[in-house]
Design an enzyme around this catalytic site. Sequence first.
Site, short mmCIF file in Angstrom:
data_model
loop_
_atom_site.label_atom_id
_atom_site.label_comp_id
_atom_site.label_asym_id
_atom_site.label_seq_id
_atom_site.Cartn_x
_atom_site.Cartn_y
_atom_site.Cartn_z
N ASN A 1 11.35 1.28 2.14
CA ASN A 1 10.18 1.61 2.96
C ASN A 1 10.54 2.77 3.88
OD1 ASN A 1 7.43 0.59 3.31
ND2 ASN A 1 7.98 0.27 5.44
N CYS B 1 -25.78 -11.83 -9.57
CA CYS B 1 -24.98 -12.17 -10.75
C CYS B 1 -25.88 -12.33 -11.97
CB CYS B 1 -24.19 -13.45 -10.50
SG CYS B 1 -23.21 -13.92 -11.93
N ILE C 1 9.18 6.71 -1.33
CA ILE C 1 9.28 5.84 -2.50
C ILE C 1 9.45 6.61 -3.82
CG2 ILE C 1 8.03 4.14 -3.89
CD1 ILE C 1 6.72 3.31 -1.11
N CYS D 1 -18.46 -12.29 -9.29
CA CYS D 1 -19.37 -13.23 -8.64
C CYS D 1 -18.52 -14.28 -7.90
CB CYS D 1 -20.25 -13.89 -9.69
SG CYS D 1 -21.24 -15.25 -9.00
N HIS E 1 -3.97 -9.88 -4.07
CA HIS E 1 -5.18 -9.63 -3.28
C HIS E 1 -6.34 -9.13 -4.12
CE1 HIS E 1 -2.43 -9.29 0.53
NE2 HIS E 1 -2.67 -10.53 0.17
N ARG F 1 -1.82 0.70 7.74
CA ARG F 1 -1.33 0.79 9.11
C ARG F 1 -0.82 2.16 9.53
NH1 ARG F 1 -1.04 -3.94 7.08
NH2 ARG F 1 -1.78 -5.70 8.27
N ALA G 1 0.80 -1.22 0.00
CA ALA G 1 0.00 0.00 0.00
C ALA G 1 0.84 1.27 0.00
CB ALA G 1 -0.93 -0.02 1.20
N GLN H 1 0.40 -6.46 -3.64
CA GLN H 1 -0.68 -6.71 -2.68
C GLN H 1 -1.79 -5.69 -2.89
OE1 GLN H 1 1.10 -7.52 1.50
NE2 GLN H 1 2.55 -6.22 0.46
N SER I 1 5.80 -1.89 1.74
CA SER I 1 5.01 -2.90 2.43
C SER I 1 5.53 -3.08 3.84
CB SER I 1 5.08 -4.24 1.68
OG SER I 1 4.41 -5.24 2.43
P1 NAD Z 1 0.77 -1.57 4.99
O1 NAD Z 1 -0.16 -0.42 5.15
O2 NAD Z 1 0.80 -2.60 6.03
O3 NAD Z 1 2.25 -1.00 4.89
C1 NAD Z 1 2.58 0.10 4.07
C2 NAD Z 1 4.03 0.48 4.41
O4 NAD Z 1 4.43 1.50 3.50
C3 NAD Z 1 4.18 1.03 5.82
O5 NAD Z 1 5.29 0.41 6.44
C4 NAD Z 1 4.44 2.54 5.60
O6 NAD Z 1 5.32 3.10 6.53
C5 NAD Z 1 5.07 2.54 4.23
N1 NAD Z 1 4.83 3.77 3.43
C6 NAD Z 1 3.64 4.40 3.22
N2 NAD Z 1 3.81 5.43 2.36
C7 NAD Z 1 5.13 5.46 2.03
C8 NAD Z 1 5.91 6.28 1.17
N3 NAD Z 1 5.38 7.28 0.46
N4 NAD Z 1 7.25 6.02 1.08
C9 NAD Z 1 7.81 5.00 1.80
N5 NAD Z 1 7.10 4.19 2.61
C10 NAD Z 1 5.78 4.40 2.71
O7 NAD Z 1 0.51 -2.18 3.56
P2 NAD Z 1 0.79 -3.64 2.97
O8 NAD Z 1 2.10 -4.16 3.45
O9 NAD Z 1 0.50 -3.53 1.54
O10 NAD Z 1 -0.31 -4.60 3.63
C11 NAD Z 1 -1.63 -4.19 3.84
C12 NAD Z 1 -2.73 -4.80 3.00
O11 NAD Z 1 -3.48 -3.69 2.61
C13 NAD Z 1 -2.42 -5.47 1.71
O12 NAD Z 1 -2.94 -6.74 1.81
C14 NAD Z 1 -3.20 -4.70 0.61
O13 NAD Z 1 -4.00 -5.61 -0.11
C15 NAD Z 1 -4.11 -3.79 1.35
N6 NAD Z 1 -4.26 -2.38 0.93
C16 NAD Z 1 -4.11 -1.99 -0.37
C17 NAD Z 1 -4.22 -0.65 -0.73
C18 NAD Z 1 -4.07 -0.27 -2.18
O14 NAD Z 1 -4.42 -1.05 -3.06
N7 NAD Z 1 -3.52 0.91 -2.47
C19 NAD Z 1 -4.46 0.31 0.25
C20 NAD Z 1 -4.62 -0.10 1.59
C21 NAD Z 1 -4.50 -1.46 1.89
ZN ZN Z 2 -22.27 -15.89 -10.99
#
Ligand code: NAD
Ligand code: ZN
Length: 259
Positions: free
Chosen positions: A230, A163, A248, A138, A130, A45, A33, A110, A205
């Site tokens: 990260n 559906c 990032i 469906c 995910h 988080r 994320a 993810q 992540s």
């Molecule tokens: P997470 O929220 O657990 O971790 C995100 C990490 O990225 C954190 O450690 C945070 O400090 C870091 N971070 C955030 N912005 C940053 C930046 N600009 N530069 C550097 N670091 C940065 O996310 P995860 O590990 O992907 O796990 C959470 C679950 O959430 C996944 O299963 C995912 O499917 C789902 N999710 C997805 C989205 C999306 O699609 N954008 C959004 C929220 C949650």
């Molecule tokens: Zn169906």
Amino acid sequence: MKNGTATGPGTDSTARLRSELDSARRILIFTGAGISTESGIPDFRSPGGVWDRNQPILFDDFLRSEAMRRESWRRKRETDRSIGQAAPNRGHRAIAELMRRDSASVVVTQNVDGLHQASGVEEEQLVELHGNATYAACCDCGLRHELEDIFREFDRDETLPTCRGCDSPYVKSATISFGQPMPVEAMRRAEAAARACDLAIAIGSSLVVYPAADVPLMAKQHGARYAILNREPTPQDGYADLVVHGEIGAVLGDAVGID
Ligand code: NAD
Ligand code: ZN
């Protein structure tokens, strides 16, 4: 296997990341994320993230209860409204550029926001562990449904989708809910990429959601080098050959050499 060296943001760590990228032939990029926060999508988080507001709806509860299905579509409506038309950021563009340079490289994500596709990564080079929140599917027959069609009815009087293929009441955002089995084919492709790559980079992540977080570790166990980018430490930092703590878009954009 504890060999992590953490470096803060700056030219030194960017140069080290660039040198890892330059020496690799097949790269596995593993994203979370964190790569999408610069596009305005909150992560899970960080403070103000999704979990500060709502407990997730478990897959079994979605199947069991019409009230839960309604609640899940209400939430979906809200998040889609607040996220609006998110666009890929510099981090996504840097990854798309890496994929263009080397057709053997793969993105395993993810994320469910569809921003890797929007930045130009081809479906063959992308594995969504995910699922995808930009459409619905469906749960019984897998048929794809467009959100636009669902919301047209839902906005009127909270009519739930059924559906059009098999009449099932279990039409859900095409994401993997908590308690829902992982998609078999996506896991298989992710594992194949982990075995084949010579460099894995985990980007944005927290590396605590399993089995997804096994993917970059599996690459390391198969002999690939492992880098983590990260903002904050992760439980896998000790296994990485390079750990960069930074933002990032800036770090990756500079390391790849794109604007
Ligand atoms: P997470 O929220 O657990 O971790 C995100 C990490 O990225 C954190 O450690 C945070 O400090 C870091 N971070 C955030 N912005 C940053 C930046 N600009 N530069 C550097 N670091 C940065 O996310 P995860 O590990 O992907 O796990 C959470 C679950 O959430 C996944 O299963 C995912 O499917 C789902 N999710 C997805 C989205 C999306 O699609 N954008 C959004 C929220 C949650
Ligand atoms: Zn169906």
